[in-house]
Design a protein around this motif. Structure first.
Motif, mmCIF file in Angstrom:
data_model
loop_
_atom_site.group_PDB
_atom_site.id
_atom_site.type_symbol
_atom_site.label_atom_id
_atom_site.label_comp_id
_atom_site.label_asym_id
_atom_site.label_seq_id
_atom_site.Cartn_x
_atom_site.Cartn_y
_atom_site.Cartn_z
ATOM 1 N N PHE A 1 -8.110 13.014 -0.943
ATOM 2 C CA PHE A 1 -6.952 13.466 -1.734
ATOM 3 C C PHE A 1 -6.783 12.523 -2.920
ATOM 4 O O PHE A 1 -6.615 11.319 -2.732
ATOM 5 C CB PHE A 1 -5.693 13.491 -0.877
ATOM 6 N N GLY A 2 -6.855 13.066 -4.109
ATOM 7 C CA GLY A 2 -6.736 12.238 -5.304
ATOM 8 C C GLY A 2 -8.035 11.556 -5.682
ATOM 9 O O GLY A 2 -8.054 10.707 -6.569
ATOM 10 N N THR B 1 -2.478 9.155 -7.039
ATOM 11 C CA THR B 1 -2.690 7.756 -7.454
ATOM 12 C C THR B 1 -4.062 7.260 -6.992
ATOM 13 O O THR B 1 -4.224 6.115 -6.620
ATOM 14 C CB THR B 1 -1.601 6.836 -6.877
ATOM 15 N N GLY B 2 -5.027 8.133 -6.976
ATOM 16 C CA GLY B 2 -6.360 7.751 -6.489
ATOM 17 C C GLY B 2 -6.447 8.030 -5.000
ATOM 18 O O GLY B 2 -5.577 8.690 -4.432
ATOM 19 N N TYR B 3 -7.503 7.527 -4.364
ATOM 20 C CA TYR B 3 -7.732 7.807 -2.938
ATOM 21 C C TYR B 3 -6.483 7.440 -2.131
ATOM 22 O O TYR B 3 -5.885 6.395 -2.361
ATOM 23 C CB TYR B 3 -8.916 6.991 -2.418
ATOM 24 N N ASP B 4 -6.144 8.275 -1.169
ATOM 25 C CA ASP B 4 -4.955 7.996 -0.352
ATOM 26 C C ASP B 4 -5.323 6.950 0.713
ATOM 27 O O ASP B 4 -5.522 7.262 1.886
ATOM 28 C CB ASP B 4 -4.456 9.295 0.288
ATOM 29 N N VAL B 5 -5.401 5.722 0.246
ATOM 30 C CA VAL B 5 -5.803 4.615 1.118
ATOM 31 C C VAL B 5 -4.781 4.431 2.239
ATOM 32 O O VAL B 5 -5.134 4.138 3.382
ATOM 33 C CB VAL B 5 -5.947 3.317 0.289
ATOM 34 N N ILE C 1 -15.660 0.488 5.396
ATOM 35 C CA ILE C 1 -14.427 0.301 4.611
ATOM 36 C C ILE C 1 -13.654 -0.895 5.161
ATOM 37 O O ILE C 1 -13.159 -1.734 4.417
ATOM 38 C CB ILE C 1 -13.563 1.589 4.626
ATOM 39 N N HIS D 1 -2.816 6.603 3.967
ATOM 40 C CA HIS D 1 -2.941 7.467 5.138
ATOM 41 C C HIS D 1 -4.355 7.447 5.720
ATOM 42 O O HIS D 1 -4.547 7.804 6.878
ATOM 43 C CB HIS D 1 -2.481 8.890 4.790
ATOM 44 N N GLY D 2 -5.315 7.022 4.920
ATOM 45 C CA GLY D 2 -6.687 6.886 5.433
ATOM 46 C C GLY D 2 -6.824 5.722 6.392
ATOM 47 O O GLY D 2 -7.645 5.742 7.309
ATOM 48 N N THR D 3 -6.022 4.681 6.176
ATOM 49 C CA THR D 3 -6.153 3.480 7.010
ATOM 50 C C THR D 3 -5.048 3.359 8.051
ATOM 51 O O THR D 3 -5.176 2.560 8.984
ATOM 52 C CB THR D 3 -6.121 2.209 6.133
ATOM 53 N N VAL E 1 0.876 -1.175 0.000
ATOM 54 C CA VAL E 1 0.000 0.000 0.000
ATOM 55 C C VAL E 1 0.913 1.225 0.000
ATOM 56 O O VAL E 1 1.677 1.428 0.936
ATOM 57 C CB VAL E 1 -0.922 0.006 1.246
ATOM 58 N N ASN F 1 2.855 8.955 -2.638
ATOM 59 C CA ASN F 1 1.773 8.358 -3.435
ATOM 60 C C ASN F 1 0.785 9.400 -3.971
ATOM 61 O O ASN F 1 -0.338 9.044 -4.322
ATOM 62 C CB ASN F 1 1.031 7.292 -2.616
#
Lengths: 476, 507
Positions: free
Chosen positions: B205-206, A222-226, A460, A228-230, A212, A219
């Protein structure tokens, strides 16, 4: 760190008719202290269960297999255990019974306290032997395994010409994993630990090796910042194995300066001024007299001891020191002789960590730097009320926020932890702009916006962990 | 789906007629973003929205989102339209929400150093507002003049100040978002909780507007520095300039900003503006802070520069470059369009990345320039641009450059930036087995695929027949590979500067 599980458990418990009449806080209290006069026997049984098996991880292939066994895609045969261990493993876990078997990670050092709802007879993973690290030949990055002690990474990085920017506000013997799934308070003057994480190598709930983020680069875009979100609750979404960190270059010149204050008001004014100067430092820490005595026993400490790490060019350092002196005007004594608490040899750091971990920590108080003195005074008042010595470690952020960790000289039993947490939460309410952050504080919070966010996070988590393997959610 | 006349009446009832448009011209304007798109794209997508609406409040945005349940029309949020990869253009028409009427400051708190602004305000306007009050934004997107707060966050852009102060992710404390079910959500705790209390901000973000409509943001501010001083150094070639950037960071310098601009950039600038600097491979370093500190850093940089055979340029030149920092792409006037290939690469491999960028420009017979800057101690933005004229048959093939440079970025340990509509094929390559996580996040926030659908994680077409609804991402990749191959077999290189100068003489 099991927060979603705890939160989900409380949410579900309040739906039980017999418990729904209790106010949420009374329920949390009963659950936290395991009050068997209030709670049904089944719930007490839930709360006193412990993981059935602890597996020490040496290789990620072991963990992959384990996850695949737990999610049902492999049989226990795949684990390659000898007959005796095989039988023990299956019996302990109750393999073959119609229920899910979860996996949880064991923190190496916990600053505060364990979760409310333990893993329900599943597997606990111990990463204490998983402690490798890699530094690429070029660039300011490192890849650290989650069982690696923080101090070893810090020392090794320095030896290789880097600086690990995030340091612990309370100097315990944390591992890298503790900062990812535990409550290790690692931060720099500029940012929290998460900001220095570029990637995490993980095992997904499906047993796949999954990266990840990007190890060598950020990152962004590159789309949702998975990542730092998780990250704050990482082990509930995947099993982190290695953490890709962004480092800073080792400064050409550095210095640790110590300033003491005898007055909280002066400290507050200085910190507020310092955070408004726009100057940059690796870290700025403050300890009250009790905390300073833990860090440097035998030295009579002033009420507040501020340590500032200064870095820059050899010619620039005196200029920065001068500007720092001006910002911190009001100090009593200044010294350049007190050693950098993170630059000391590992054995010395470990000794300090042992002393520090004796304190009963309840969580983090984040408040405007201008209220530092106010917090100190209120904590002193609370200490007198509960007849316990009280102190705090804190670190300043460039944003003007002070992150403080109060501790009490009290036995670490759950009733004391709860009561002192409540006491700190109450005093924080009286400081404008302050917020109390702890596992209990998360559970107490009934703000609708927060509950809505938690529900989304839970969804999620359930999507990431559809096989229900990673610290699976439990209902009473 | 309700008929469009009915939807129009409902929209007018919600926003009044002056803020709802369905004229051909308005719809055409909103059918593309900053990138030039070949007309053939209209065969695949319905890029023209059915309606363009301009809400002024969060409540109006929530009403529009609710209305889409009734009308069945998808919602496409849009900021300044400065994106490159079709993130803000519709794929199946629908209601396009232009957020730029929501451009006010809601609150400003000098004590906590935060400002809450509406999502349609441009970054530069926010910076000017804060600077007038003694504070400033820690970092600003490179296209801050037109990029809106919501747009910048959705594109996860990086820009000026990120090297010293961290990127926009460090700037944003909280977002107000209208979710696809029309609920208004704050993504973070109201105070500074350090990411605690379920901070959902990173997911936005993004997100390219696919999780919800950002209507406001609370931003952190810092003290305005005493002095901002730009310095310029010229190098013998681009790799030497890139080496300087790496050496500077490794030596512990963290200036406010440092950027590499190659010789070609100044060739374009010279053609357009006589007073622009003499063409050379240059590094622009901007120092910020206390006067003494800036002077000391300048001295140290001046000492480092000769070791890499750099020559310091006159201060006026540096000032001029800094003053024009938000006008990076004026070369667009030389051709009829311009494509930027945004990538993130490891800073330690920036020299190699710049060399590859130039080599690709040469091999693909393009006219282009290299622009790059370190975004933190480990990563750098590599953003070369190439000129194109999409009115000529070979024009659109310049898009192949973006694909090829993205491939090179992967090889170097980095990645291209942005997925939008045209680059979704990179998602799997970016995230490998973690790619499905993005789809999980979308399914939790927007299970009905109502907000900006058919992008970022998948590519829809305008058709709704089974088998034609979506384009398999590899097909998009093949399309751009073909474009790149066609570029290579083109017999003559692009010469936009000469053409422009001939045109000027003729005038």
């Amino acid at each position: 760190m099991g927060l979603l599980r705890d939160w989900n458990y409380i949410e579900a418990a309040t739906e039980i008719p017999a418990l729904s009449e209790m106010i949420r806080e009374a329920l949390i209290h009963a659950l936290f202290v395991r009050n068997d006069r209030v709670l049904p026997r089944e719930i007490i049984a839930d709360l006193t269960r412990t993981p059935a098996v602890t597996v020490k991880i040496k290789d990620d292939a072991d963990l992959r297999k384990l996850v695949q066994v737990l999610n049902g895609s492999e049989s226990t045969m795949s684990l390659g255990l000898d007959a005796e261990d095989y039988n023990y493993f299956r019996t302990q876990l109750g393999v073959g019974k119609d229920r899910e078997i979860g996996l949880t990670v064991r923190p190496h050092a916990l600053l505060t306290y364990d979760w409310l709802v333990p893993e329900q007879r599943g597997v606990q993973v111990d990463f204490s032997g998983y402690e490798g690290m890699q530094f690429p030949a070029k660039g300011q990055t490192a890849l650290a395994q989650v069982g690696l002690p923080w101090k070893r990474l810090y020392d090794e990085a320095l030896a290789k010409g880097h600086l690990l920017p995030a340091v612990p506000t309370v100097p315990l013997d944390f591992t890298v994993g503790d900062a990812v799934w535990g409550d290790a308070p690692l931060a720099s003057y500029d940012a929290e630990f998460d900001a220095y994480v570029n990637a995490v190598r993980t095992i997904s709930a499906f047993g796949h090796r999954t990266r990840v983020g990007f190890e060598e680069a950020a990152n962004n875009g590159t789309g949702y910042d998975v990542l730092h979100g998780t990250l704050p609750l990482a082990s509930e979404f995947y099993v982190p194995l290695e953490v890709g960190l962004r480092l800073a270059p080792k400064p050409a010149a550095q210095k640790t300066l110590t300033y003491t204050y005898d007055d909280g008001a002066k400290l507050s004014a200085s910190f507020d001024k310092l955070a408004r100067t726009g100057q940059r430092f690796p870290w700025v820490h403050v300890a009250d007299a009790a905390a300073a005595a833990v860090l440097r026993p035998g030295i009579l400490a002033d009420p507040f001891t501020v340590q500032v790490a200064l870095a820059g060019t050899a010619t620039g350092l005196p200029l920065r020191e001068k500007a720092l002196d001006a910002a911190l005007a009001g100090y009593k004594v200044k010294s350049a002789e007190v050693p950098d608490p993170f630059g000391v040899p590992a054995a010395e750091y470990a000794k300090a960590a042992k002393r520090a971990e004796r304190g009963l920590f309840v969580g983090e108080v984040r408040l405007p730097a201008a209220s530092a003195g106010d917090l100190a005074a209120r904590l002193k008042g609370l200490g007198q009320q509960v007849a316990a010595k009280v102190g705090f470690y804190a670190s300043l952020r460039a944003s003007g926020t002070l992150s403080a960790f109060p501790f009490f000289d009290h036995p670490k039993d759950r009733t004391h932890i709860y009561d002192l947490s409540k006491g700190v939460a109450r005093l924080v309410e009286k400081i404008p702009g302050a917020v109390f952050v702890s596992r209990l504080a998360h559970l107490w919070n009934e703000e609708p916006a927060y509950l809505a966010r938690m529900r989304l996070l839970r969804e999620i988590k359930l999507a990431f962990d559809s096989p229900h393997v990673l610290e699976p959610l439990v209902r009473p | 789906m309700a008929n469009t006349d009915y939807a129009y009446r409902r929209l007018v009832n919600t926003l009044w007629p002056e803020r709802v448009s369905r004229t051909e011209f308005d719809r055409m304007v909103y059918s593309h973003d900053f990138a030039s798109l070949p007309k053939v794209a209209l065969l695949q997508w319905r890029l023209y929205p059915d309606f363009v609406v301009l809400p002024q409040t969060t409540e109006e945005v929530a009403s529009l989102v609710k209305l889409s349940d009734e009308s069945g029309l998808p919602i496409v949020p849009r900021g300044g339209g400065t994106g490159w990869y079709g993130g803000a253009v519709p794929v199946r028409g629908g209601v396009l929400i232009d957020m730029r009427k929501m451009s006010h400051v809601r609150s400003f708190d000098p004590a906590t150093r935060t400002i809450t602004v509406e999502a349609g305000m441009t970054w530069q306007d926010v910076a000017e507002y804060a600077e007038a009050r003694g504070l400033t934004l820690p970092s600003l997107p490179t296209n801050a003049m037109a990029s809106t707060v919501g747009g910048g966050i959705n594109s996860d852009v990086v820009g000026y100040g990120s090297l010293r102060n961290g990127g926009l992710r460090q700037v944003v404390a909280d977002l107000e978002v209208v979710l696809p079910d029309a609920r208004v959500l704050h993504t973070a705790f109201a105070g500074d909780a350090g990411g605690a209390y379920a901070d959902l901000t990173p997911f936005f973000f993004g997100a390219e507007g696919t999780l919800g409509v950002i209507t406001a943001a609370t931003l952190r501010l810092i003290a305005k520095p005493d002095l901002v001083k730009p310095l310029a150094y010229a190098f013998k070639d681009t790799p030497a300039a890139a080496t300087f950037l790496g050496a500077m960071v490794d030596a512990g310098f963290q200036p406010y900003h440092a950027a590499l601009l190659d010789r070609e950039h100044f060739v374009f600038e010279r053609a357009l503006r006589a007073g622009s600097p003499e063409p050379a491979d240059m590094v622009l370093v901007t120092l910020a802070g206390a006067k003494d500190d800036v002077a000391d850093q300048e001295k140290a940089l001046d000492a480092l520069a000769p070791k890499l055979a750099a020559a310091k340029r006159p201060p006026q030149e540096a000032e001029d470059l800094w003053a024009h920092r938000f006008m990076m792409y004026s070369a667009r006037r030389l051709s009829r369009g311009l494509v930027v290939a945004n990538n993130v690469v490891p800073l330690s491999r920036l020299g190699e990345a710049c060399r590859l960028s130039r080599e690709l420009i040469r091999k693909m017979k393009l006219n282009g320039a290299v622009h790059a800057f370190p975004m933190d101690t480990a990563s750098a933005i590599l953003a070369p641009y190439v000129l194109m004229d999409d009115t000529t048959p070979s024009g659109g093939t310049a898009l192949g450059y973006v694909k090829k440079l993205g491939d090179a970025a992967f090889e170097l340990g980095g990645h291209p930036m942005g997925l939008g509509l045209f680059m979704v094929f990179n998602l799997r390559r970016m995230h490998g087995r973690a790619a499905p996580y993005t789809a999980y996040v979308k399914s939790v926030f927007d299970p009905g695929k109502k907000i900006n659908p058919g992008k970022t994680i998948e590519v829809w077409t305008k058709y709704q027949f089974p088998g034609l609804r979506a384009i398999p991402p590899p097909a998009m990749r093949v399309g751009l590979d073909v474009a790149a191959a066609l570029r290579r077999i083109k017999p003559t290189p692009d010469k936009f500067v000469r053409a422009y100068e001939r045109g000027k003489e003729a005038d």
